[in-house]
Design a protein around this motif. Structure first.
Motif, PDB file in Angstrom:
ATOM      1  N   UNK A 350       0.842  -1.202   0.000  1.00 32.79           N
ATOM      2  CA  UNK A 350       0.000   0.000   0.000  1.00 32.79           C
ATOM      3  C   UNK A 350       0.870   1.242   0.000  1.00 32.79           C
ATOM      4  N   UNK A 351       0.322   2.337  -0.537  1.00 31.93           N
ATOM      5  CA  UNK A 351       0.958   3.647  -0.464  1.00 31.93           C
ATOM      6  C   UNK A 351       0.306   4.505   0.617  1.00 31.93           C
ATOM      7  N   UNK A 352      -0.566   3.909   1.384  1.00 31.77           N
ATOM      8  CA  UNK A 352      -1.282   4.609   2.441  1.00 31.77           C
ATOM      9  C   UNK A 352      -0.401   4.763   3.669  1.00 31.77           C
ATOM     10  N   UNK A 353      -0.333   5.984   4.212  1.00 35.21           N
ATOM     11  CA  UNK A 353       0.528   6.262   5.362  1.00 35.21           C
ATOM     12  C   UNK A 353       0.223   5.363   6.548  1.00 35.21           C
ATOM     13  N   UNK A 354      -1.044   5.189   6.872  1.00 32.06           N
ATOM     14  CA  UNK A 354      -1.418   4.383   8.028  1.00 32.06           C
ATOM     15  C   UNK A 354      -0.930   2.955   7.884  1.00 32.06           C
ATOM     16  N   UNK A 355      -1.096   2.396   6.698  1.00 29.76           N
ATOM     17  CA  UNK A 355      -0.672   1.021   6.460  1.00 29.76           C
ATOM     18  C   UNK A 355       0.844   0.882   6.513  1.00 29.76           C
ATOM     19  N   UNK A 356       1.554   1.826   5.908  1.00 28.17           N
ATOM     20  CA  UNK A 356       3.015   1.764   5.881  1.00 28.17           C
ATOM     21  C   UNK A 356       3.583   1.994   7.276  1.00 28.17           C
ATOM     22  N   UNK A 357       3.011   2.953   8.026  1.00 24.11           N
ATOM     23  CA  UNK A 357       3.494   3.195   9.393  1.00 24.11           C
ATOM     24  C   UNK A 357       3.253   1.970  10.272  1.00 24.11           C
ATOM     25  N   UNK A 358       2.131   1.319  10.099  1.00 17.17           N
ATOM     26  CA  UNK A 358       1.857   0.105  10.873  1.00 17.17           C
ATOM     27  C   UNK A 358       2.875  -0.984  10.546  1.00 17.17           C
ATOM     28  N   UNK A 359       3.226  -1.104   9.283  1.00 12.38           N
ATOM     29  CA  UNK A 359       4.212  -2.116   8.873  1.00 12.38           C
ATOM     30  C   UNK A 359       5.582  -1.799   9.455  1.00 12.38           C
TER      31      UNK A 359
END
Length: 415
Positions: A350-359
């Motif tokens: 994903x390029x979504x901030x929330x998803x990347x920060x969670x990862x």
């Protein structure tokens, strides 16, 4: 007959155009991921900033030449959008705001230094973009107030920078008396005051403790006072220019400490270039050196994922892009930040901030720079530092013993 031939020719041309269009615009090409940041190409941090930028460019080149970043079945190359912040805090907010609102960067890197990173971090939260810190190590960035949700640390925190120096002294010269002389910025103050507390807990005596403005041009008074206090060793410094100043002025005040350990400056190749023999036997902490070899096999032995080039591959590519220069640890930590972000984007799919920060919060991986894992605040907890020393014109890893290229040379002689 002629009409039929023309029809066939037209059909062939159209078919070729369709094939060519598909080759130029395949369905699995997603476009470009824009990475925005400022970096210090002029001003106080110009040496560290320039080497950090080179590390970023090396990592981007490696990613783009190895298939890019895959998200949702599409591949993306990485582009960089950066400005010279001139090592000045007052430039940070306006430049990062421009990077986000006008240049439309999708992910951010922090600037070099703790002070500039502290100024940039609120922008990441304000606009909801992940920001990786490669050169801001002060623990207080993450622990002051409510902290920053989107700021993630790649390098080891400041509080541990001088731990190896103190460990070596405590084990080998426990009766030495220490002088602490350091820049008053947040990173340097935290690194050295933490080292002072740690030294005292190990039974070492600290007989002199003084800070100075980061823009200082004369430290002769502090060095003379430390000498007169009976100090055997000196720890401290801050960044490149004041590290040079301390070393030069040790000679001018007629003091040759037995052991010298300085922040940041020592690991830059130009430290020895500018000082010559006076650099020999000076030590300094390093986030990374090319000789401390991390590898896919080592990662596998620790049940960790590996991402990116090996240390040798990163060093070789860096040299190719910089007319043969060797990466410093500032190059390494900045390059690692790009690779860690790329891996997080792929893992999140994903390029979504929330998803990347969670990862990023869930990852424990290894790159050429070492291990990466953060705590709930975003502070690095897995990366290991080493102690370097200039020996006969060569920078050597000297501690911990398990990864040392050579033993520590003691005492410092000033030549």
């Amino acid at each position: 007959m002629m009409v039929g031939i023309l029809i066939i020719v037209v059909i062939v041309i159209i078919a070729a155009a369709v094939v060519l269009s598909g080759a130029l615009n395949p369905s699995n090409v997603g476009g470009t991921i824009k990475l925005g940041f400022t970096i210090s190409l002029t001003g106080t941090f110009n040496v560290e900033g320039t080497n950090s930028l080179r590390g970023i460019q090396t990592a981007v080149s490696w990613i783009n030449s190895h298939g890019g970043i895959t998200v949702g079945g599409k591949t993306y190359n990485v582009s960089v959008d950066y400005y010279d912040d001139q090592s000045t805090t007052s430039n940070i907010v306006s430049l990062y705001t421009k990077i986000v609102t006008q240049d439309n960067a999708q992910f951010l890197l922090a600037p070099y230094s703790s002070g500039l990173t502290s100024a940039a971090a609120p922008i990441a939260d304000q606009y909801g973009l992940v920001m990786l810190s490669h050169g801001g190590a002060a623990d207080t960035i993450w622990t002051t107030g409510a902290g920053y949700h989107n700021l993630v640390e790649v390098l080891s925190p400041a509080s541990g920078y001088l731990k190896s120096s103190i460990d070596w002294l405590a084990a080998n010269h426990p009766t030495d008396k220490l002088a602490a002389i350091y820049a008053s910025d947040s990173f340097s103050s935290l690194a050295v005051t933490s080292a002072i507390s740690y030294a005292q807990s190990k039974g070492l005596s600290v007989v002199y403790n003084a800070s100075y403005a980061a823009t200082v041009t004369d430290l002769s008074a502090q060095l003379t006072a430390a000498k007169n206090a009976g100090a055997d060793d000196v720890i401290g410094g801050g960044h490149f220019n004041d590290g040079l100043l301390i070393t030069n002025q040790l000679q001018s005040v007629g003091w040759t400490p037995k052991f010298v350990s300085l922040l940041v400056a020592v690991t830059e190749p130009t430290f020895q270039t500018q000082l010559g023999a006076a650099a020999n036997n000076i030590t300094g902490p390093s986030q990374w050196e090319t000789t401390v070899t991390y590898s896919p096999s080592l990662a596998a032995s620790r049940s960790l994922d590996w991402f990116g080039p090996t240390p040798a591959q990163f060093t070789s590519l860096y040299g190719n892009l910089t007319s043969g220069a060797k990466p410093s640890y500032h190059s390494g930590e900045a390059g690692a930040a790009v690779l860690i972000l790329a891996d997080a984007i792929q893992k999140a799919n994903s390029l979504n901030t929330t998803a990347v920060r969670a990862e990023l919060g869930a990852m424990h991986i290894m790159t050429f720079f070492g291990e990466f894992q953060i705590n709930s605040l975003g502070v690095q907890i897995a990366h290991s530092m080493v102690l370097d020393q200039w020996q006969a014109g060569n920078l050597k890893v000297v501690y911990p013993t398990a990864v040392a290229e050579a033993p520590v040379q003691y005492p410092y002689t000033g030549s």
